[in-house]
Design a protein around this motif. Structure first.
Motif, PDB file in Angstrom:
ATOM      1  N   SER A  29       0.815  -1.219   0.000  1.00 23.66           N
ATOM      2  CA  SER A  29       0.000   0.000   0.000  1.00 23.66           C
ATOM      3  C   SER A  29       0.850   1.271   0.000  1.00 23.66           C
ATOM      4  O   SER A  29       0.298   2.371  -0.136  1.00 23.66           O
ATOM      5  N   GLN A  71       0.283   3.246  -3.036  1.00 24.48           N
ATOM      6  CA  GLN A  71      -0.985   3.980  -3.066  1.00 24.48           C
ATOM      7  C   GLN A  71      -1.047   5.082  -2.015  1.00 24.48           C
ATOM      8  O   GLN A  71      -2.033   5.801  -1.904  1.00 24.48           O
ATOM      9  N   THR A 121      -0.957   3.768   3.596  1.00 17.26           N
ATOM     10  CA  THR A 121      -0.546   2.951   4.736  1.00 17.26           C
ATOM     11  C   THR A 121      -1.079   3.535   6.043  1.00 17.26           C
ATOM     12  O   THR A 121      -1.454   2.802   6.956  1.00 17.26           O
ATOM     13  N   LYS A 135      -4.769   2.477   6.707  1.00 15.51           N
ATOM     14  CA  LYS A 135      -4.871   1.072   7.108  1.00 15.51           C
ATOM     15  C   LYS A 135      -4.386   0.880   8.544  1.00 15.51           C
ATOM     16  O   LYS A 135      -4.983   0.137   9.323  1.00 15.51           O
TER      17      LYS A 135
END
Length: 313
Positions: free
Chosen positions: A207, A210, A213, A216
């Motif tokens: 991640s 993207q 992090t 999440k």
């Protein structure tokens, strides 16, 4: 005042009805629930109101007949009820007991959020933890007693340490965590997040591209109840230990949020054989000790010994 039955008969006689329609409406007006509804509200229902409400009365009768026959209805899971709305006859649909129970069960399942966890945890329960004497051991019973005690006494307003379950593969560690999570949801409406930690680390690494992090990590570290499964299953990078596991544990220790763990390693083995040596073979005992301080604060250690439960059958 004329009787309701006389009024209905006059209403039907006075209309130029097709025979089929008249026969159908006779069945509607003969329905016990329809008759009871009209009787209860006869002071508020004039002949004109009843005439305008025939479609609603038929709708109610038709839908209840479909339910009685087990035929699909216009609103599956909902039961029609006659009511008066703004002086007119109307039909409202209320959820059935079956639908309410289904929604309750779905809500319970939704409270247990799993990230890369096996499907069997969805149905894990204390009752089916093990069902035969051959698989019962002293250590399994002690772990089960600790799990039951946590669920019984858990309160969001008072910190209680979770469990650190360790033992060989298939001994029932993950299943017991699932049973705790499901029971907390069912009995207390408590949300639990279960995470297979090695898979989560891989997901976090992926991640980075993207740039999400942080999002999440926030979800996991702030979960009311967190269960980290399979700690120590893979070699841990310094980044995973300090920036993922360390950040999660630091937040949860400061906020006193119950945290559970499962591992093939005891706490001592996890510290000295796994956390103290990174994937490059470098020893970092101080950082490992810092992680273990948080794990020991957040949980209590229970060994689980016994035959592989996944082999029973």
């Amino acid at each position: 005042m004329k009787s309701l039955s006389s009024a209905i008969q006059q209403l039907m006689n006075g209309q130029n009805m097709q025979p089929a329609y008249q026969q159908m409406m006779q069945k509607v007006f003969a329905d016990p629930t329809v008759k009871n509804f009209l009787n209860q509200h006869q002071d508020a229902l004039s002949k004109d109101v009843i005439q305008r409400g025939e479609a609603k009365l038929y709708e109610y009768y038709h839908e209840t007949e479909l339910i009685r026959k087990g035929t699909p209805t216009v609103a599956p899971g909902y039961s029609p009820q006659l009511t008066i709305n703004a002086g007119q006859i109307d039909v409202v649909y209320v959820p059935t007991k079956k639908l309410i129970e289904q929604q309750r069960q779905q809500h319970i399942q939704n409270l247990v959020r799993s990230i890369n966890m096996p499907k069997f945890i969805r149905h894990a329960s204390f009752d089916s933890y093990y069902v035969d004497d051959a698989h019962q051991t002293k250590s399994r019973n002690e772990a089960l007693d600790a799990a039951l005690n946590f669920v019984e006494h858990y309160s969001p307003s008072q910190f209680r340490p979770g469990l650190y379950l360790y033992g060989s593969f298939g001994v029932g560690k993950t299943y017991l965590l699932g049973a705790i999570a499901n029971e907390l949801a069912k009995a207390n409406g408590i949300a639990t997040t279960m995470v297979h930690f090695p898979s989560f680390v891989v997901e976090m690494r992926n991640s980075i591209k993207q740039n999400n992090t942080g999002d999440k990590l926030e979800v996991v570290k702030k979960a009311p109840i967190l269960m980290l499964d399979d700690i120590g299953a893979d070699s841990m990078t310094t980044w995973a230990r300090d920036d993922i596991l360390g950040v999660i544990l630091e937040y949860r220790m400061q906020e006193e949020l119950p945290t559970f763990f499962s591992s093939n390693f005891s706490m001592d083995e996890l510290e000295h054989e796994h956390l103290a040596v990174n994937n490059r073979g470098e020893e970092e005992p101080v950082k490992a000790s810092r992680i273990m301080e948080r794990i020991k604060y957040l949980s209590r250690e229970y060994e689980m010994v016994g035959a592989n439960l996944r082999d029973k059958g």
